[in-house]
Scaffold this motif. Structure first.
Motif, PDB file in Angstrom:
ATOM      1  N   ALA A  94      -1.342   8.105  16.095  1.00  0.00           N
ATOM      2  CA  ALA A  94      -0.868   7.290  14.973  1.00  0.00           C
ATOM      3  C   ALA A  94      -1.393   5.867  15.061  1.00  0.00           C
ATOM      4  O   ALA A  94      -1.783   5.266  14.052  1.00  0.00           O
ATOM      5  CB  ALA A  94       0.659   7.293  14.935  1.00  0.00           C
ATOM      6  N   ALA A  95      -1.417   5.305  16.263  1.00  0.00           N
ATOM      7  CA  ALA A  95      -1.891   3.930  16.425  1.00  0.00           C
ATOM      8  C   ALA A  95      -3.345   3.791  16.004  1.00  0.00           C
ATOM      9  O   ALA A  95      -3.735   2.815  15.348  1.00  0.00           O
ATOM     10  CB  ALA A  95      -1.721   3.492  17.882  1.00  0.00           C
TER      11      ALA A  95
ATOM     12  N   LYS B 245       0.842  -1.199   0.000  1.00  0.00           N
ATOM     13  CA  LYS B 245       0.000   0.000   0.000  1.00  0.00           C
ATOM     14  C   LYS B 245       0.877   1.248   0.000  1.00  0.00           C
ATOM     15  O   LYS B 245       2.061   1.201   0.334  1.00  0.00           O
ATOM     16  CB  LYS B 245      -0.912   0.039   1.225  1.00  0.00           C
ATOM     17  CG  LYS B 245      -1.768  -1.199   1.421  1.00  0.00           C
ATOM     18  CD  LYS B 245      -2.736  -1.409   0.275  1.00  0.00           C
ATOM     19  CE  LYS B 245      -3.660  -2.593   0.566  1.00  0.00           C
ATOM     20  NZ  LYS B 245      -4.526  -2.911  -0.607  1.00  0.00           N
ATOM     21  N   THR B 246       0.270   2.345  -0.385  1.00  0.00           N
ATOM     22  CA  THR B 246       0.939   3.643  -0.332  1.00  0.00           C
ATOM     23  C   THR B 246       0.017   4.640   0.342  1.00  0.00           C
ATOM     24  O   THR B 246      -1.185   4.669   0.065  1.00  0.00           O
ATOM     25  CB  THR B 246       1.301   4.148  -1.740  1.00  0.00           C
ATOM     26  OG1 THR B 246       2.232   3.250  -2.349  1.00  0.00           O
ATOM     27  CG2 THR B 246       1.922   5.538  -1.685  1.00  0.00           C
ATOM     28  N   ALA B 247       0.590   5.441   1.230  1.00  0.00           N
ATOM     29  CA  ALA B 247      -0.184   6.439   1.969  1.00  0.00           C
ATOM     30  C   ALA B 247       0.379   7.825   1.742  1.00  0.00           C
ATOM     31  O   ALA B 247       1.588   7.990   1.543  1.00  0.00           O
ATOM     32  CB  ALA B 247      -0.159   6.123   3.463  1.00  0.00           C
ATOM     33  N   ILE B 248      -0.487   8.825   1.775  1.00  0.00           N
ATOM     34  CA  ILE B 248      -0.055  10.212   1.844  1.00  0.00           C
ATOM     35  C   ILE B 248      -0.560  10.788   3.151  1.00  0.00           C
ATOM     36  O   ILE B 248      -1.707  10.555   3.543  1.00  0.00           O
ATOM     37  CB  ILE B 248      -0.547  11.053   0.645  1.00  0.00           C
ATOM     38  CG1 ILE B 248       0.003  12.488   0.760  1.00  0.00           C
ATOM     39  CG2 ILE B 248      -2.060  11.056   0.514  1.00  0.00           C
ATOM     40  CD1 ILE B 248      -0.200  13.330  -0.496  1.00  0.00           C
ATOM     41  N   VAL B 249       0.315  11.505   3.847  1.00  0.00           N
ATOM     42  CA  VAL B 249      -0.045  12.175   5.093  1.00  0.00           C
ATOM     43  C   VAL B 249       0.282  13.650   4.920  1.00  0.00           C
ATOM     44  O   VAL B 249       1.456  14.018   4.775  1.00  0.00           O
ATOM     45  CB  VAL B 249       0.720  11.595   6.297  1.00  0.00           C
ATOM     46  CG1 VAL B 249       0.241  12.270   7.589  1.00  0.00           C
ATOM     47  CG2 VAL B 249       0.551  10.078   6.378  1.00  0.00           C
ATOM     48  N   THR B 250      -0.733  14.493   4.917  1.00  0.00           N
ATOM     49  CA  THR B 250      -0.469  15.927   4.805  1.00  0.00           C
ATOM     50  C   THR B 250      -0.063  16.469   6.172  1.00  0.00           C
ATOM     51  O   THR B 250      -0.459  15.950   7.210  1.00  0.00           O
ATOM     52  CB  THR B 250      -1.685  16.696   4.271  1.00  0.00           C
ATOM     53  OG1 THR B 250      -2.763  16.636   5.222  1.00  0.00           O
ATOM     54  CG2 THR B 250      -2.148  16.123   2.938  1.00  0.00           C
ATOM     55  N   GLY B 251       0.760  17.505   6.152  1.00  0.00           N
ATOM     56  CA  GLY B 251       1.242  18.066   7.404  1.00  0.00           C
ATOM     57  C   GLY B 251       2.052  17.076   8.209  1.00  0.00           C
ATOM     58  O   GLY B 251       1.898  16.954   9.420  1.00  0.00           O
ATOM     59  N   SER B 252       2.967  16.369   7.529  1.00  0.00           N
ATOM     60  CA  SER B 252       3.673  15.269   8.197  1.00  0.00           C
ATOM     61  C   SER B 252       5.129  15.570   8.502  1.00  0.00           C
ATOM     62  O   SER B 252       5.935  14.662   8.681  1.00  0.00           O
ATOM     63  CB  SER B 252       3.556  13.979   7.369  1.00  0.00           C
ATOM     64  OG  SER B 252       3.851  14.194   6.007  1.00  0.00           O
ATOM     65  N   GLY B 253       5.469  16.846   8.603  1.00  0.00           N
ATOM     66  CA  GLY B 253       6.846  17.209   8.924  1.00  0.00           C
ATOM     67  C   GLY B 253       7.188  17.088  10.396  1.00  0.00           C
ATOM     68  O   GLY B 253       8.367  17.066  10.755  1.00  0.00           O
ATOM     69  N   ARG B 254       6.167  16.991  11.252  1.00  0.00           N
ATOM     70  CA  ARG B 254       6.446  16.936  12.692  1.00  0.00           C
ATOM     71  C   ARG B 254       5.211  16.447  13.446  1.00  0.00           C
ATOM     72  O   ARG B 254       4.140  16.294  12.876  1.00  0.00           O
ATOM     73  CB  ARG B 254       6.876  18.313  13.225  1.00  0.00           C
ATOM     74  CG  ARG B 254       5.833  19.396  13.034  1.00  0.00           C
ATOM     75  CD  ARG B 254       6.425  20.795  13.179  1.00  0.00           C
ATOM     76  NE  ARG B 254       6.768  21.108  14.544  1.00  0.00           N
ATOM     77  CZ  ARG B 254       5.997  21.809  15.377  1.00  0.00           C
ATOM     78  NH1 ARG B 254       4.805  22.241  14.963  1.00  0.00           N
ATOM     79  NH2 ARG B 254       6.390  22.071  16.589  1.00  0.00           N
ATOM     80  N   ASN B 255       5.400  16.184  14.711  1.00  0.00           N
ATOM     81  CA  ASN B 255       4.322  15.883  15.646  1.00  0.00           C
ATOM     82  C   ASN B 255       3.379  14.771  15.174  1.00  0.00           C
ATOM     83  O   ASN B 255       3.824  13.710  14.766  1.00  0.00           O
ATOM     84  CB  ASN B 255       3.582  17.174  16.009  1.00  0.00           C
ATOM     85  CG  ASN B 255       4.496  18.133  16.772  1.00  0.00           C
ATOM     86  OD1 ASN B 255       5.319  17.707  17.574  1.00  0.00           O
ATOM     87  ND2 ASN B 255       4.366  19.421  16.505  1.00  0.00           N
TER      88      ASN B 255
ATOM     89  N   ARG C 257       3.971  13.406  11.564  1.00  0.00           N
ATOM     90  CA  ARG C 257       5.172  12.569  11.450  1.00  0.00           C
ATOM     91  C   ARG C 257       4.935  11.204  12.080  1.00  0.00           C
ATOM     92  O   ARG C 257       5.299  10.170  11.512  1.00  0.00           O
ATOM     93  CB  ARG C 257       6.365  13.242  12.112  1.00  0.00           C
ATOM     94  CG  ARG C 257       7.614  12.351  12.146  1.00  0.00           C
ATOM     95  CD  ARG C 257       8.818  13.046  12.723  1.00  0.00           C
ATOM     96  NE  ARG C 257       9.283  14.113  11.843  1.00  0.00           N
ATOM     97  CZ  ARG C 257      10.338  14.889  12.122  1.00  0.00           C
ATOM     98  NH1 ARG C 257      11.006  14.710  13.251  1.00  0.00           N
ATOM     99  NH2 ARG C 257      10.717  15.831  11.272  1.00  0.00           N
ATOM    100  N   ALA C 258       4.333  11.180  13.259  1.00  0.00           N
ATOM    101  CA  ALA C 258       4.096   9.902  13.936  1.00  0.00           C
ATOM    102  C   ALA C 258       3.224   8.986  13.087  1.00  0.00           C
ATOM    103  O   ALA C 258       3.469   7.775  13.014  1.00  0.00           O
ATOM    104  CB  ALA C 258       3.446  10.153  15.298  1.00  0.00           C
ATOM    105  N   ILE C 259       2.222   9.555  12.433  1.00  0.00           N
ATOM    106  CA  ILE C 259       1.345   8.759  11.574  1.00  0.00           C
ATOM    107  C   ILE C 259       2.127   8.182  10.399  1.00  0.00           C
ATOM    108  O   ILE C 259       2.033   6.990  10.081  1.00  0.00           O
ATOM    109  CB  ILE C 259       0.159   9.598  11.082  1.00  0.00           C
ATOM    110  CG1 ILE C 259      -0.763   9.963  12.246  1.00  0.00           C
ATOM    111  CG2 ILE C 259      -0.625   8.844   9.993  1.00  0.00           C
ATOM    112  CD1 ILE C 259      -1.822  10.992  11.897  1.00  0.00           C
ATOM    113  N   ALA C 260       2.903   9.036   9.735  1.00  0.00           N
ATOM    114  CA  ALA C 260       3.667   8.583   8.568  1.00  0.00           C
ATOM    115  C   ALA C 260       4.643   7.475   8.943  1.00  0.00           C
ATOM    116  O   ALA C 260       4.766   6.464   8.229  1.00  0.00           O
ATOM    117  CB  ALA C 260       4.408   9.768   7.949  1.00  0.00           C
ATOM    118  N   VAL C 261       5.327   7.631  10.067  1.00  0.00           N
ATOM    119  CA  VAL C 261       6.320   6.629  10.477  1.00  0.00           C
ATOM    120  C   VAL C 261       5.640   5.321  10.872  1.00  0.00           C
ATOM    121  O   VAL C 261       6.124   4.229  10.549  1.00  0.00           O
ATOM    122  CB  VAL C 261       7.190   7.181  11.625  1.00  0.00           C
ATOM    123  CG1 VAL C 261       8.077   6.087  12.208  1.00  0.00           C
ATOM    124  CG2 VAL C 261       8.044   8.344  11.123  1.00  0.00           C
TER     125      VAL C 261
END
Length: 246
Positions: free
Chosen positions: A219-220, A9-19, A22-26
């Motif tokens: 993120a969880a 799968k591939t995901a895009i997370v907007t506003g993912s530079g921090r906090n 970022r936790a969601i993307a990782v």
């Protein structure tokens, strides 16, 4: 959750530079998903997120731009689809939360919040839903917040935008459910910023759990909704706020 549950799968997370972003993307990367990291200005932060994702063995792409602009989202989608072929998971996290007395608010003040906190999600969903429909599988997760549940003084456009995002979530959940696509919202309560609690005693008194959440707590939840195990959860807004008022 099984490490490879999102492999392929591939995901895009907007506003993912921090906090939270970022936790969601990782965490998505930890579960096997390739990740498109998107931010408006903090390229260094986005690059750091992408590096953390890639270190988990997936592919990552940084796609910078102001997602409140239709043309910018189209360009981000072109880059993401060109690299990965499809985006299966859209997490709309980008937002601003300025506070200003209602009677001092200009047209620009109002519109800027509506554009980023609500309209950007319309742009991203419109760009990436077609590939989900083709594959008969997809996940949309919109990050709302307690302002989608109740109003706050000096935050009228935020509450309006987040209520609107919740409404769009419900509409998408009905329109695309038969194509294997779910749409849900996550409403975070008080969350640590850059690892710092930042809570005063009054704020903590409103959290029955007695502590602020970590970005990883959000993120969880997002990753559960994005996973195959979340297939029967659709059209919901789930609060993660330590038992705070909903």
């Amino acid at each position: 959750m099984t490490r490879n549950v999102l492999t392929g799968k591939t995901a895009i997370v907007t506003g993912s530079g921090r906090n939270i972003g970022r936790a969601i993307a990782v965490e998505l990367a930890r579960l096997g998903s390739n990740v498109v990291v998107s931010g408006s200005s903090d390229r260094a932060g986005c690059e750091a997120t992408a590096e953390a994702a890639a270190a988990l063995g997936v592919e990552s792409l940084v796609a910078m731009g102001d997602v409140s602009k239709s043309a910018t989202v189209a360009a981000i989608a072109e880059a993401a689809l060109g690299r990965f072929g499809a985006v299966d998971i859209v997490v709309n996290n980008a937002a601003i939360r300025p506070h200003k007395p209602f009677l001092e608010m200009s047209d620009e003040d109002w519109q800027k919040v509506i554009d980023l906190d609500l309209t950007s999600a319309f742009f991203t969903c419109r760009a990436f839903l077609p590939a989900m429909v083709e594959r008969n599988w997809g996940r949309v997760v919109n990050i709302t917040g307690m302002k989608a549940i109740r109003g706050y003084s000096e935050g009228a456009p935020i509450s309006a935008a987040k209520h609107g995002l919740w409404g769009m979530t419900k509409a998408l959940s009905q329109e695309f459910a038969a194509r294997g696509i779910t749409a849900n919202a996550v409403s975070p309560g008080p969350i640590k910023v850059d690892g710092r609690d930042g809570a005063d005693p009054k704020q903590l008194a409103g959290i029955p759990a007695g502590f602020m959440g970590d970005p990883e707590d959000i993120a969880a939840l997002v990753c559960f909704l994005a996973s195959p195990g979340g297939r029967f959860v659709n059209g919901q807004m789930i609060s993660a706020n330590g038992g705070g008022t909903t």
